[in-house]
Design an enzyme around this catalytic site. Structure first.
Site, PDB file in Angstrom:
ATOM      1  N   TRP A  74       0.819  -1.211   0.000  1.00  0.00           N
ATOM      2  CA  TRP A  74       0.000   0.000   0.000  1.00  0.00           C
ATOM      3  C   TRP A  74       0.852   1.259   0.000  1.00  0.00           C
ATOM      4  CZ3 TRP A  74      -4.405  -0.574  -1.953  1.00  0.00           C
ATOM      5  CH2 TRP A  74      -5.100  -1.779  -1.786  1.00  0.00           C
TER       6      TRP A  74
ATOM      7  N   ASP B  46      -1.009   6.861   6.190  1.00  0.00           N
ATOM      8  CA  ASP B  46      -2.157   6.040   5.823  1.00  0.00           C
ATOM      9  C   ASP B  46      -2.371   5.075   6.978  1.00  0.00           C
ATOM     10  OD1 ASP B  46      -3.934   4.154   4.877  1.00  0.00           O
ATOM     11  OD2 ASP B  46      -2.765   3.613   3.103  1.00  0.00           O
TER      12      ASP B  46
ATOM     13  N   LYS C 101     -12.264  -1.336   7.963  1.00  0.00           N
ATOM     14  CA  LYS C 101     -11.509  -2.334   8.699  1.00  0.00           C
ATOM     15  C   LYS C 101     -11.816  -2.287  10.196  1.00  0.00           C
ATOM     16  CE  LYS C 101      -7.981  -1.942   5.135  1.00  0.00           C
ATOM     17  NZ  LYS C 101      -8.186  -3.231   4.462  1.00  0.00           N
TER      18      LYS C 101
END
Length: 425
Positions: free
Chosen positions: A163, A235, A259
């Site tokens: 990511w 992030d 999440k």
């Protein structure tokens, strides 16, 4: 023949209408239609559904433990609250999915969600809280567009997994982004000592991914930008609200909600106010933080239902005692799972350095190989433990044990792991 046709429930739909037939006759035929007895039995079967729901409530779980990386499991209490309010939201006569995002009901809901999030993370008044769309992936472009005056401005990236690598590649389009450290050669199983991060002293910001969902690597502390006026950007999609964070250290925090704090569809950004309003001229209106800050996240229709669910989750986390208590629970769950892996004499292997193992995503392999991993995943699913397959880019097994994964789910998984090893030596 006519009488038999009239007795058939859907005969009026099947016959070609006669232009000469009087309307009264058609009305009389329609009034003679009666539902067959079996239709009544179907209605009775449908009424039985609430009792099944009550059984789930009494058991305290749904018989399935969802170890997916996202969208992930949500607290059962939150789902039940949403179920209660789905048709009639707090006496409004409407579902929150139906009402105007500019009406008083939703205005109260989004303000309460923001206030509770600020309380959870102790967000200072120096920072805005925005509810956005487009997932964390959209922020890969929004961050450099908002923080860098033009594409020639340098920015540093710690690439600790898939990511952060994606974030770096996207940022190269809108800034002079460079890799300050990469874990690629080590297959993304470690994090660097902070003095090993080769920062550009002129970099506008230093970007990290605080928890790599695919590789299971998590920052336990955070580096500081070498540039004294530089900005730390994170992030935090997969460990957002899993533990306390000193928000004041960050210029930008962004996270997809799906999440730890809600369903898919909403992205939360926490941005230092002095960084808002300086976007590059090419910045699309929907990627300009000022657009959303000036309009209290209501510039266009937001993902109302997702924000509402996030608000319920924030209430639940506060009721648990806040993020310090939540972190203790998460550490306990992860500890049980990692201890089982480490005590398996190499039967199960977690490749991540112990010092940076994620409390949220636990990847592991079976030393006996891929076929046994497929068997493990299939047998676990039969026992009610689903979505354990590792990401397609790395394979293996991955157990995502976010906030809402109950301790009983992890306990069931480790019991299964021990039993599987005993049956397949």
């Amino acid at each position: 023949m006519a009488a038999a046709t009239a007795a058939t429930p859907h005969s009026l739909l099947l016959q070609r209408p006669s232009p000469s037939a009087p309307r009264a006759a058609a009305a009389a035929a329609a009034s003679s239609i009666r539902l067959p007895a079996r239709a009544a039995r179907i209605c009775c079967a449908a009424v039985a559904a609430p009792s099944a729901s009550a059984a789930v409530s009494a058991a305290g779980d749904r018989g399935i433990y969802n170890f997916a990386a996202g969208p992930a499991t949500l607290p059962l209490s939150v789902l039940k609250k949403a179920q209660e309010e789905l048709v009639d939201y707090r006496g409004s006569g409407m579902s929150i999915m139906e009402m105007s995002h500019r009406g008083k009901e939703f205005d109260a809901a989004i303000k309460k969600a923001e206030a509770d999030l600020r309380a959870l993370l102790a967000v200072p008044d120096t920072h805005e809280v925005l509810f956005l769309q487009g997932g964390a992936t959209t922020q890969f472009a929004a961050v450099p567009l908002n923080l860098c005056a033009d594409p020639s401005v340098p920015a540093d990236f710690v690439v600790s997994g898939s990511w952060s690598d994606k974030a770096f590649k996207e940022a190269k389009k809108y800034s002079a982004a460079s890799v300050a450290w990469s874990g690629k050669d080590g297959k993304y199983t470690a994090l660097p000592p902070f003095d090993a991060i080769k920062q550009n002293p002129e970099a506008r910001f230093l970007h990290i991914c605080s928890n790599e969902t695919i590789h299971g690597v998590e920052f336990k502390d955070y580096p500081e930008p070498k540039n004294k006026s530089g900005i730390l950007v994170a992030d935090m999609s997969s460990n957002f609200c899993s533990k306390p964070v000193d928000v004041s250290r960050f210029g930008v925090i962004y996270a997809g909600a799906q999440k730890n704090v809600g369903p898919s569809g909403v992205t939360i950004a926490i941005i230092r106010k002095d960084l808002i309003g300086n976007a590059q001229p090419i910045t699309p209106v929907m990627l300009d933080y000022k657009t959303h800050a000036d309009n209290a996240s209501l510039y266009n229709t937001p993902p109302c239902f997702a924000i509402y669910i996030c608000g319920l989750v924030f209430e639940d986390l506060l009721a648990q005692g806040g993020l310090a208590e939540v972190e203790k629970k998460n550490a306990h769950k992860a500890g049980i799972l990692y201890d089982t892996i480490d005590a398996s004499s190499g039967y199960y292997v977690c490749p991540v350095d112990k010092s940076v193992r994620s409390l949220m995503n636990v990847p592991f392999t079976l030393a006996k190989g891929g076929d046994f991993e497929k068997q493990f995943i299939a047998e676990a699913a039969k026992e009610g433990m689903v979505q354990l397959k590792g990401h397609r880019s790395v394979g293996g097994v991955r157990a995502s044990i976010y906030n809402a994964m109950p301790l009983s789910g992890v306990e069931k998984l480790v019991a299964f792991m021990k039993d599987f090893q005993a049956r397949n030596p």
